[in-house]
Design a protein around this motif. Sequence first.
Motif, mmCIF file in Angstrom:
data_model
loop_
_atom_site.group_PDB
_atom_site.id
_atom_site.type_symbol
_atom_site.label_atom_id
_atom_site.label_comp_id
_atom_site.label_asym_id
_atom_site.label_seq_id
_atom_site.Cartn_x
_atom_site.Cartn_y
_atom_site.Cartn_z
ATOM 1 N N LEU A 68 38.533 46.025 36.679
ATOM 2 C CA LEU A 68 39.620 45.464 36.997
ATOM 3 C C LEU A 68 40.027 46.571 38.325
ATOM 4 C CD1 LEU A 68 41.572 45.536 33.637
ATOM 5 C CD2 LEU A 68 41.047 43.601 35.095
ATOM 6 N N PRO A 69 40.705 45.764 39.313
ATOM 7 C CA PRO A 69 41.205 46.324 40.541
ATOM 8 C C PRO A 69 42.249 47.402 40.188
ATOM 9 C CG PRO A 69 42.109 44.327 40.303
ATOM 10 C CD PRO A 69 41.059 44.346 39.296
ATOM 11 N N ASP A 70 42.567 48.337 41.097
ATOM 12 C CA ASP A 70 43.791 49.167 40.905
ATOM 13 C C ASP A 70 45.020 48.614 40.553
ATOM 14 O OD1 ASP A 70 41.707 51.364 41.503
ATOM 15 O OD2 ASP A 70 42.484 51.502 43.603
ATOM 16 N N GLU A 71 45.296 47.638 41.056
ATOM 17 C CA GLU A 71 46.836 47.047 40.862
ATOM 18 C C GLU A 71 46.396 45.944 39.953
ATOM 19 O OE1 GLU A 71 49.590 47.795 41.440
ATOM 20 O OE2 GLU A 71 49.069 49.374 43.304
ATOM 21 N N SER A 72 46.372 46.500 38.491
ATOM 22 C CA SER A 72 46.080 45.532 37.174
ATOM 23 C C SER A 72 46.743 46.278 36.077
ATOM 24 C CB SER A 72 44.572 45.414 37.039
ATOM 25 O OG SER A 72 44.167 46.722 36.740
ATOM 26 N N VAL A 73 47.197 45.411 35.272
ATOM 27 C CA VAL A 73 47.672 45.696 33.761
ATOM 28 C C VAL A 73 46.985 45.157 32.863
ATOM 29 C CG1 VAL A 73 49.622 45.856 32.458
ATOM 30 C CG2 VAL A 73 49.827 46.527 34.923
ATOM 31 N N ALA A 74 46.234 45.616 31.822
ATOM 32 C CA ALA A 74 45.610 45.139 30.748
ATOM 33 C C ALA A 74 46.644 44.546 29.771
ATOM 34 C CB ALA A 74 44.719 46.027 30.203
ATOM 35 N N LEU A 75 46.660 43.593 29.389
ATOM 36 C CA LEU A 75 47.405 43.037 28.137
ATOM 37 C C LEU A 75 46.761 42.977 26.887
ATOM 38 C CD1 LEU A 75 49.342 40.186 30.132
ATOM 39 C CD2 LEU A 75 49.958 42.411 29.835
ATOM 40 N N SER A 76 45.436 42.956 27.058
ATOM 41 C CA SER A 76 44.703 43.125 25.689
ATOM 42 C C SER A 76 43.254 43.438 26.315
ATOM 43 C CB SER A 76 44.616 41.693 25.033
ATOM 44 O OG SER A 76 43.890 40.675 25.483
ATOM 45 N N PRO A 77 42.328 43.719 25.150
ATOM 46 C CA PRO A 77 40.971 44.313 25.750
ATOM 47 C C PRO A 77 40.275 43.153 26.851
ATOM 48 C CG PRO A 77 41.378 44.563 23.538
ATOM 49 C CD PRO A 77 42.314 43.816 23.751
ATOM 50 N N ARG A 78 40.639 41.977 26.722
ATOM 51 C CA ARG A 78 39.964 41.143 27.786
ATOM 52 C C ARG A 78 40.762 40.201 28.501
ATOM 53 N NH1 ARG A 78 36.831 41.549 23.196
ATOM 54 N NH2 ARG A 78 34.840 42.624 23.527
ATOM 55 N N VAL A 79 41.987 40.756 28.584
ATOM 56 C CA VAL A 79 43.152 39.886 29.243
ATOM 57 C C VAL A 79 43.972 40.831 30.247
ATOM 58 C CG1 VAL A 79 45.286 38.441 29.151
ATOM 59 C CG2 VAL A 79 43.358 38.212 27.438
ATOM 60 N N ALA A 80 44.135 40.521 31.573
ATOM 61 C CA ALA A 80 44.762 41.269 32.248
ATOM 62 C C ALA A 80 45.787 40.779 33.536
ATOM 63 C CB ALA A 80 43.764 42.221 33.068
ATOM 64 N N LEU A 81 46.546 41.522 33.912
ATOM 65 C CA LEU A 81 47.362 40.904 35.149
ATOM 66 C C LEU A 81 46.808 41.526 36.335
ATOM 67 C CD1 LEU A 81 51.074 40.715 33.721
ATOM 68 C CD2 LEU A 81 49.625 38.779 34.127
ATOM 69 N N ILE A 82 46.285 41.002 37.366
ATOM 70 C CA ILE A 82 46.096 41.582 38.542
ATOM 71 C C ILE A 82 46.698 40.949 39.881
ATOM 72 C CG2 ILE A 82 43.819 42.138 37.440
ATOM 73 C CD1 ILE A 82 42.460 39.924 39.363
ATOM 74 N N ALA A 83 46.533 41.834 40.804
ATOM 75 C CA ALA A 83 47.309 41.291 42.158
ATOM 76 C C ALA A 83 46.350 40.841 43.148
ATOM 77 C CB ALA A 83 48.258 42.461 42.717
ATOM 78 N N GLU A 84 45.232 40.707 42.750
ATOM 79 C CA GLU A 84 44.289 40.013 43.771
ATOM 80 C C GLU A 84 43.171 39.115 42.961
ATOM 81 O OE1 GLU A 84 40.802 42.830 44.515
ATOM 82 O OE2 GLU A 84 42.754 43.803 45.320
ATOM 83 N N LYS A 85 42.923 37.915 43.510
ATOM 84 C CA LYS A 85 42.193 37.138 42.675
ATOM 85 C C LYS A 85 40.630 37.677 42.702
ATOM 86 C CE LYS A 85 41.233 32.068 42.317
ATOM 87 N NZ LYS A 85 41.329 30.681 43.167
ATOM 88 N N PRO A 86 40.128 37.811 41.480
ATOM 89 C CA PRO A 86 38.971 38.265 41.145
ATOM 90 C C PRO A 86 37.653 37.503 41.807
ATOM 91 C CG PRO A 86 39.558 37.175 39.240
ATOM 92 C CD PRO A 86 40.704 37.189 40.068
ATOM 93 N N ASP A 87 36.462 37.843 41.977
ATOM 94 C CA ASP A 87 35.296 37.410 42.691
ATOM 95 C C ASP A 87 35.034 35.962 41.529
ATOM 96 O OD1 ASP A 87 32.736 36.357 43.062
ATOM 97 O OD2 ASP A 87 32.151 38.210 43.224
ATOM 98 N N PRO A 88 35.054 34.737 42.052
ATOM 99 C CA PRO A 88 34.935 33.630 41.222
ATOM 100 C C PRO A 88 33.570 33.484 40.490
ATOM 101 C CG PRO A 88 34.844 33.180 43.658
ATOM 102 C CD PRO A 88 35.199 34.487 43.466
ATOM 103 N N SER A 89 32.629 34.362 41.002
ATOM 104 C CA SER A 89 31.274 34.276 40.365
ATOM 105 C C SER A 89 31.403 34.969 38.944
ATOM 106 C CB SER A 89 30.236 34.893 41.034
ATOM 107 O OG SER A 89 30.612 36.557 41.027
ATOM 108 N N GLU A 90 32.568 35.720 38.508
ATOM 109 C CA GLU A 90 32.614 36.274 37.081
ATOM 110 C C GLU A 90 33.193 35.043 36.276
ATOM 111 O OE1 GLU A 90 31.679 39.156 36.213
ATOM 112 O OE2 GLU A 90 31.821 40.477 38.053
ATOM 113 N N ASP A 91 32.724 35.210 35.207
ATOM 114 C CA ASP A 91 33.057 34.088 34.179
ATOM 115 C C ASP A 91 34.201 34.360 33.383
ATOM 116 O OD1 ASP A 91 32.573 31.897 32.691
ATOM 117 O OD2 ASP A 91 31.256 32.992 31.021
ATOM 118 N N TYR A 92 35.024 34.219 34.207
ATOM 119 C CA TYR A 92 36.636 34.683 33.918
ATOM 120 C C TYR A 92 37.317 33.185 33.963
ATOM 121 C CZ TYR A 92 35.942 39.357 34.910
ATOM 122 O OH TYR A 92 35.583 40.979 34.947
#
Length: 261
Positions: free
Chosen positions: A124-148
């Motif tokens: 997760l990037p610095d500007e992120s908040v985890a809502l659960s172990p595998r769910v988060a809010l982030i302020a920048e779009k992650p790498d689309p190559s990740e299976d998210y």
Amino acid sequence: MQTDIQRIAECGPIRVWSLVVTIMGDLCQSPDTCIPGKTLGDLVGRLGITNQALRVALHRLRRDGWIQTVREGRTSNYFLSDRGRELTLAVRDQIYHPAPPTDTTVWLVMAPQTMPANDFSENLPDESVALSPRVALIAEKPDPSEDYLILPFAPHTLPQWAALAVAPEELQREFSDLRDAVALVLDRPDPASLTDRTALRLVILHHWRRLVLRQSGLADLVLPADWPGTLARDSVQAALKRYPRPDPEALNRECGQETRF
């Protein structure tokens, strides 16, 4: 006036070295601007901080590369180092900007159940908040190559548990306490002394800096417009306007002859 300064000072813990960083970041606006030791001592003394505590803090800041000292006879002048200035400038907008950002897209990111929770958290990037172990809010779009699973996030309201994940209850309470204390001070007459007005400005600024640097950058993007952090920002901005940054020469003249640190 000392009562007003103390009221703000009691809004939270004050680490002397961090207070000195706030003071120098605010008053040393150019690389060649310094603070004489007597001026610094007079300012922190109004918050009940002793010369001994100040000496310890200055020693730590020199050791850690935040400040430099130049002696002129019996006078000690304190400057931000290049590193100290770089670190201060990196958060200047976050501290001084009169309005929170509104043009950043927030993303809801969900990882597959097969991904270890620790791997997800570490990515997760610095500007992120985890809502659960595998769910988060982030302020920048992650790498689309990740299976998210990636979705734009713009809720009208957040459930209480999610709001507290973004801004914990203790942090929200401290923002509210600061806002209330500043509002009381702003209802009173201005201090006659430039040093008192400057000390009041700096202790308000310090508690705001202390809190806003603990705040997730997502808070202003996903929480209601009247959440305690925004209300505290409005009060702090009003105080900084009412107690402007002083002219260094006028402040030094009022504080008088230098003593050693």
